[in-house]
Design an enzyme around this catalytic site. Structure first.
Site, PDB file in Angstrom:
ATOM      1  N   ASP A 140       0.895  -1.118   0.171  1.00 54.81           N
ATOM      2  CA  ASP A 140      -0.003  -0.016   0.088  1.00 54.81           C
ATOM      3  C   ASP A 140       0.805   1.273   0.021  1.00 54.81           C
ATOM      4  O   ASP A 140       1.983   1.107  -0.444  1.00 54.81           O
ATOM      5  CB  ASP A 140      -0.864  -0.203   1.302  1.00 54.81           C
ATOM      6  N   HIS A 202      -3.817   5.923   3.557  1.00 53.61           N
ATOM      7  CA  HIS A 202      -4.327   4.877   2.947  1.00 53.61           C
ATOM      8  C   HIS A 202      -3.753   3.689   3.537  1.00 53.61           C
ATOM      9  O   HIS A 202      -4.330   2.651   4.195  1.00 53.61           O
ATOM     10  CB  HIS A 202      -4.354   5.031   1.514  1.00 53.61           C
ATOM     11  N   SER A 526     -10.961  -0.710  -0.780  1.00 58.06           N
ATOM     12  CA  SER A 526      -9.631  -0.568   0.048  1.00 58.06           C
ATOM     13  C   SER A 526      -9.794  -0.946   1.429  1.00 58.06           C
ATOM     14  O   SER A 526      -9.149  -1.422   2.034  1.00 58.06           O
ATOM     15  CB  SER A 526      -9.164   0.710  -0.069  1.00 58.06           C
TER      16      SER A 526
END
Ligand SMILES: *[C@@H]1O[C@H](CO)[C@@H](O)[C@H](O)[C@H]1NC(C)=O
Ligand SMILES: *[C@@H]1O[C@H](CO)[C@@H](O)[C@H](O)[C@H]1NC(C)=O
Ligand SMILES: *[C@@H]1O[C@H](CO)[C@@H](O)[C@H](O)[C@H]1NC(C)=O
Ligand SMILES: *[C@@H]1O[C@H](CO)[C@@H](O)[C@H](O)[C@H]1NC(C)=O
Ligand SMILES: *[C@@H]1O[C@H](CO)[C@@H](O)[C@H](O)[C@H]1NC(C)=O
Ligand SMILES: *[C@@H]1O[C@H](CO)[C@@H](O)[C@H](O)[C@H]1NC(C)=O
Length: 732
Positions: A140, A202, A526
């Site tokens: 990620d 994220h 996600s």
């Protein structure tokens, strides 16, 4: 449905036509970054010999430029390299012995905590002592190592199988966050990004959702307050940074797989996807996941955020798990009170104070050089900063609030039915998102008085009675690479999830947003993917010897079935249903498969013998005996497609492995809608020992109109376990 799907096919073809046209027109001396995929590592290799093999191959094609052209060698878990090549050189390499595929390294995008409780997975759920031996790789944007979610108080050293490392560039690992690396093969990283430290948020969010430790009182300005926790809070996290502000490159994704497998991780979690489904050996995620599967590691991947269009799912290979996103029983709504005291409510997250401001319609306040037809959408720079100063602006565009913020307004109302009102987002200024009916009322009110004003109230947290439903953005099936394998496989919470955040960015990441927070609420497949990754890790902690496919089967056959009334796209939206981690550790039976089964499937799909031998690294070849149809791949769901309305019939061979009680017998229960007939032979299975396998044949006959999807199911039941598989028949 059919027409939509056709449109999608058409669009894809149109795009590829245009692209090939552009590429054809481009100078053939154009140098691009290519990935040369070469399958399994050679026998008796060492890393040095593999790298020199790559240099030699390149030298043969491009001579002395080889050393500067070679950007990276994949040599730990599979074979391949990254090089800068012209089209001609690429074609020469593609014809060389040992090469499976050559493709451009493209960019992909990133696609508390109440969600676990909603899944019936409370904080005090039973835990396996081995949980702290489970290592989850999160591919990620890196992680914020100082987050409370990654605190290692009480953690012992990593398990001995761990062979990874920690890149200490502005980063410190600990016994919770045991590994950190970043890859930047083709230069995607920008200034300050060459560290595993997450400056996006994220990666911190996804990693803490998988395996963050429990942190009390986590919240976003009081919203979603509670215990933030990962699904496996004792497990270890290794982060592999492959995404930067400019995107995630294929070359880096493959490098992360190459390392993660060699580092000894147990589960790979990847919340990233491309723009269209690709043939399996030109899809870096499918390639990486294939080699992780060969090495006993399940890859869990997000279905994509390109919904609600049919055929939009990009994560499609049968050897990994593809995860859709659904809602939980909590939602965030934000009210606006107009000067006339009428209140409207919309989906948005608003953490600021409630202040009354004059309100204007964007279409009435164009900037110099713009007209109302532009400013009504609040396009960039289209609003007159003087006329919107200290005001709330009504925008007929979901991008509007950002531009109102940057032009100096004080609030925004999104007015319109854009199909994304089923989840609440953060905005850089007070915002709510109204239906076009309500938005029209607001505009009438603005017209009705000379001094219109309004107050946007701080967000309310409410109960969502209809959850779970698959959210609009979640990518839908069918699977455009292999129509008769249902993708996505299942769904997990991915709407308005609170989890840890990076201190290197703000709530929205938008320039000028000064809210730096330890926990943030965001939505996406996600966010659902790490829930499924954690559930897989949870299974792994109880059953360390289970294959990746067995773990995946356990998650799919125990998933909670969902409503096709609330989700009209049915299995195309939710696959087998919503994960139930607690049930998944005791599935009763599993549909297992090994590398050879997937290879046989690929043979049946027409993949070339020579390529498959390179991928597997052995002499296995496609033969009539090993060539299996898609319907005979031992998959835990059943799909049957046809291009024309009418009657269609197929048989599906399956084998289940007993992982429940030693002495058990199962009965087949079929639910079939009108138009579908299903027979199962034999319809009962008796097992005498754990690990015993039994085979059966399912025959599905569907009489189906155009535009149709028929959903049924097969449930093997021993009175306790219910081993459930969806059966889907559809016309394109
Ligand atoms: C907002 O509008 C209402 C109705 O016109 C008025 O009573 C009120 O004073 C206004 N508030 C402000 C702060 O201007
Ligand atoms: C709105 O409600 C407030 C408080 O309830 C009241 O003081 C005000 O007069 C009302 N304004 C209008 C325009 O009805
Ligand atoms: C507001 O007034 C403008 C200009 O008179 C008009 O074009 C528009 O239709 C009105 N909007 C509403 C929602 O009544
Ligand atoms: C470490 O990262 C932080 C956050 O991005 C940054 O502010 C700081 O300058 C970095 N430190 C070094 C030594 O690069
Ligand atoms: C395997 O199946 C594919 C696709 O149906 C077919 O093209 C191929 O000839 C088959 N190969 C063998 C050896 O049966
Ligand atoms: C499927 O199962 C039937 C019945 O057991 C068997 O006769 C047939 O050979 C199987 N087909 C394949 C491709 O395995």
């Amino acid at each position: 449905m059919a027409s939509l799907l056709k449109l999608l096919f058409l669009l894809t073809f149109t795009y590829s036509f245009i692209f090939s046209h552009i590429f054809a027109a481009a100078d053939s001396n154009d140098v691009k970054t290519y990935i040369v995929y070469m399958g399994h590592l050679p026998k008796n290799h060492n890393q040095f010999s593999v790298a020199s093999l790559h240099t030699n191959m390149l030298q043969e094609v491009i001579g002395s430029r080889a050393s500067t052209s070679l950007l990276w060698s994949y040599k730990k878990s599979f074979n391949g390299f990254v090089a800068k090549l012209t089209e001609d050189e690429k074609n020469k390499l593609a014809r060389m012995e040992g090469v499976v595929s050559v493709f451009v390294s493209q960019k992909k995008q990133l696609h508390t905590t109440r969600s676990w409780d909603f899944l019936g997975f409370p904080q005090d759920v039973k835990r396996a002592p081995l949980e702290s031996d489970v290592i989850v790789a999160v591919l990620d944007t890196g992680a914020w190592p100082e987050s409370d979610s990654f605190n290692d108080d009480g953690f012992g050293p990593p398990p001995p199988k761990w062979k990874g490392s920690c890149d200490t560039t502005n980063f410190t690992c600990n016994n919770k966050l045991i590994g950190a690396k970043y890859f930047n093969i083709d230069g995607v990283a920008g200034d300050g990004e060459t560290t595993a430290r997450d400056i996006d948020g994220h990666g911190t969010h996804t990693a803490s959702t998988v395996a963050g430790r429990a942190v009390n009182n986590a919240n976003l300005y009081g919203l979603a307050k509670g215990v933030a926790r990962g699904g496996v809070p004792s497990a270890r996290i290794a982060v592999y940074k492959i995404c930067y502000l400019r995107g995630c490159s294929d070359a880096d994704i493959l490098a992360a797989f190459d390392d993660a497998v060699a580092d000894g991780v147990d589960i790979i979690s990847l919340s990233i996807g491309g723009f269209q489904p690709l043939p399996y050996f030109e899809d870096p995620i499918a390639i990486g996941a294939f080699h992780s599967m060969k090495n006993g590691i399940l890859t869990s991947s997000s279905a994509g955020n390109r919904g609600p269009f049919l055929g939009s799912v990009t994560s499609v290979a049968p050897w990994f798990l593809s995860v859709a996103a659904s809602s939980i029983d909590r939602k965030f709504l934000t009210r606006i009170v107009l000067g006339n005291n009428i209140t409207y409510q919309g989906a948005a997250i608003h953490t600021f104070d409630a202040v009354v401001h004059p309100i204007v319609y964007g279409g009435s306040v164009p900037n110099d050089g713009f007209v109302g037809e532009q400013s009504r959408f609040c396009d960039p720079n289209s609003l007159n900063p003087t006329l919107i100063e200290n005001k709330i602006v009504v925008c007929e565009n979901i991008q509007g609030p950002r531009n109102v913020f940057q032009s100096g307004g004080s609030g925004a109302v999104i007015d319109g039915d854009f199909g994304s009102e089923d989840y609440a987002e953060n905005y850089p200024l007070p915002t709510t998102y109204l239906s076009s009916n309500d938005g029209n009322d607001v505009r009438s009110y603005i017209n009705s008085t000379t001094t219109p004003n309004a107050t946007i109230l701080k967000t309310d947290e409410l109960v969502d009675e209809v959850a779970p439903t698959v959210v609009s953005f979640s990518s839908r099936g069918p699977n455009r690479v292999t129509l008769d394998i249902i993708k996505p496989d299942l769904t997990a919470p991915g709407v308005e999830i609170l989890a840890a955040w990076s201190q290197g960015t703000s709530v929205t990441g938008i320039n000028g947003d000064t809210r730096v927070v330890p926990y943030n609420i965001i939505s996406g497949t996600s966010m659902s993917c790490p829930h499924a990754s954690a559930a897989a890790a949870y299974i792994k902690s109880f059953h360390p010897t289970w294959s990746p496919t067995a773990i995946k089967s356990a998650l799919m056959t125990t998933a909670t079935q969902m409503s096709s009334t609330k989700n009209p796209d049915a299995e195309f939206a939710y696959g087998s249903g919503q994960i139930d981690p607690l049930k998944a550790i005791d599935p009763g039976l599993v549909y297992d498969a090994q590398e050879q089964d997937y290879v046989s499937f690929l043979c049946g799909q027409g993949y070339r013998d020579t390529s498959l031998r390179i991928v597997t690294g052995d002499s296995s070849a496609c033969s009539e005996a090993t060539n299996i149809t898609v319907w005979n791949l031992n998959y835990p769901s059943f799909a049957l497609s046809t291009r024309t309305a009418g009657s269609i019939s197929r048989t599906f061979n399956r084998t289940v492995t007993n992982v429940g009680g030693a002495d058990s017998s199962y009965e087949a229960n079929v639910v079939a809608p009108s138009g579908m007939e299903v027979s199962v032979n034999p319809s009962s299975l008796t097992f005498k020992s754990i690990g015993e396998k039994q085979s059966f044949v399912v025959t599905v006959t569907a009489t189906i109109g155009s535009n149709a999807l028929l959903s049924g199911s097969l449930v093997w039941s021993d009175g306790g376990h219910k081993v459930t598989s969806p059966i889907v028949a559809f016309t394109l």
